[in-house]
Design an enzyme around this catalytic site. Structure first.
Site, short mmCIF file in Angstrom:
data_model
loop_
_atom_site.label_atom_id
_atom_site.label_comp_id
_atom_site.label_asym_id
_atom_site.label_seq_id
_atom_site.Cartn_x
_atom_site.Cartn_y
_atom_site.Cartn_z
N ASP A 19 0.00 -0.90 0.28
CA ASP A 19 0.04 0.03 0.12
C ASP A 19 0.67 1.47 0.16
O ASP A 19 1.63 1.19 0.57
CB ASP A 19 -0.84 0.27 1.13
CG ASP A 19 -2.26 0.80 0.83
OD1 ASP A 19 -2.27 1.40 -0.24
OD2 ASP A 19 -2.61 1.17 2.01
N ASN A 28 -11.06 -2.67 -5.15
CA ASN A 28 -10.51 -2.00 -6.34
C ASN A 28 -10.71 -1.52 -7.75
O ASN A 28 -10.52 -0.01 -7.98
CB ASN A 28 -8.75 -1.75 -6.91
CG ASN A 28 -7.91 -2.31 -5.51
OD1 ASN A 28 -6.60 -3.00 -5.06
ND2 ASN A 28 -7.84 -1.82 -4.64
C1 FPP Z 1 -1.94 0.06 -3.09
O1 FPP Z 1 -1.20 1.45 -3.36
C2 FPP Z 1 -1.75 -0.58 -4.68
C3 FPP Z 1 -2.44 -1.10 -4.94
C4 FPP Z 1 -3.33 -1.35 -5.29
C5 FPP Z 1 -1.96 -2.06 -6.19
C6 FPP Z 1 -1.47 -2.92 -6.05
C7 FPP Z 1 0.22 -3.04 -7.10
C8 FPP Z 1 1.33 -2.62 -7.12
C9 FPP Z 1 2.70 -2.80 -6.20
C10 FPP Z 1 2.24 -2.87 -8.76
C11 FPP Z 1 2.40 -4.35 -9.66
C12 FPP Z 1 2.55 -5.42 -8.75
C13 FPP Z 1 2.62 -6.73 -9.24
C14 FPP Z 1 2.24 -8.05 -8.97
C15 FPP Z 1 2.82 -6.26 -10.73
P1 FPP Z 1 -2.49 2.12 -3.76
O2 FPP Z 1 -2.44 3.38 -5.12
O3 FPP Z 1 -3.70 2.54 -1.91
O4 FPP Z 1 -2.14 4.15 -2.59
P2 FPP Z 1 -2.56 5.04 -1.19
O5 FPP Z 1 -2.60 4.36 -0.08
O6 FPP Z 1 -1.17 5.71 -1.44
O7 FPP Z 1 -3.43 5.50 -2.09
#
Ligand code: FPP
Length: 244
Positions: free
Chosen positions: A22, A70
């Site tokens: 995250d 998501n």
């Molecule tokens: C959460 O950060 C992250 C995600 C919803 C996506 C996770 C994906 C990756 C790390 C990229 C790729 C992974 C693979 C396996 C290719 P957020 O967007 O919720 O961050 P925030 O809470 O700061 O908004």
């Protein structure tokens, strides 16, 4: 000998680490960049973490890439993430898999596009015989959704006379989960300072140890994973029992 003296297995370190990655959005925002910039930076982190696993004695690594919730993000972000997954699986994962890594996906594939599903299938088949780190990527995954899908299949087996209701117990149900071939996670890590599990591995984490750390995912390093594994090794897990 591991390359980096800071990366070493603890004798009682976790065999299965699960990570809620995250903080990509906030990492990008802090740099005045769009959220997808953070997801790309986050994707680059995955390789370092996977490659650190053998030296840390971590045989199973499970990462939360996209949750059933998501889809509520903007269309631009969802499309960008799906395109990132396609590219990542087609290119970066090939490089990761060279090191004897076996890749599996968990989650509901129904809502994913056919090109992405084909790439996922291909990578699973291609790495089937790999005996090193067992990497599981949760994609369109939700713990409640997984239990509901498992229960549907279990109910069908009961209806078909393959299973008796009185035989349904704590050993039977997990055989219907997406994770049926995996051990339960020992350590669940969530980055970015949020202390929630957000529908991740609900059944499987009943006795897991948790680490909620402030680091945003794109800043997470193998050294930090090593430190968390060391600290896990020093913990006393009793699984509800009293120490003799
Ligand atoms: C959460 O950060 C992250 C995600 C919803 C996506 C996770 C994906 C990756 C790390 C990229 C790729 C992974 C693979 C396996 C290719 P957020 O967007 O919720 O961050 P925030 O809470 O700061 O908004």
């Amino acid at each position: 000998m591991p390359k980096d003296p800071e990366i070493a297995a603890h004798p009682h370190g976790p065999g299965h680490v699960a990570i809620i990655m995250d903080g990509n959005g906030r990492w990008a925002q802090a740099r005045g960049r769009p959220r997808l910039f953070g997801h790309h930076a986050g994707a680059r982190r995955v390789r370092e973490v996977v490659e650190a696993c053998p030296a840390l004695g971590v045989k199973y690594l499970t990462i939360f890439a996209f949750s059933t919730e998501n889809w509520k993000r903007t269309q631009v972000e969802v499309a960008g993430l799906m395109s990132l997954f396609r590219r990542y699986i087609a290119k970066e994962m090939q490089a990761i898999a060279v090191n004897n890594v076996r890749v599996r996906f968990i989650g509901d594939r129904v809502r994913l596009d056919t090109k992405l599903i084909a790439l996922m299938d291909q990578l699973e088949v291609q790495t089937e015989g790999n005996t090193g780190t067992q990497l599981t990527i949760a994609l369109n995954y939700g713990g409640r959704d997984e239990v509901a899908r498992a229960t549907k299949r279990l109910a069908q087996d009961v209806a078909d006379g393959k299973l008796r209701p009185e035989d349904v117990d704590e050993e039977t149900l997990p055989k219907y989960l997406d994770t049926c071939v995996l051990p339960d996670p020992d350590l669940v890590i969530r980055t970015s300072g949020e202390a929630r599990i957000s529908n991740f591995l609900l059944w499987q984490s009943a006795y897991a140890e948790y680490e909620f750390i402030d680091t945003l995912w794109p800043d997470f390093t193998a050294e930090e994973l090593s430190r968390l594994c060391q600290s896990y090794g020093a913990r006393d897990r009793r699984f509800g029992a009293v120490k003799a």
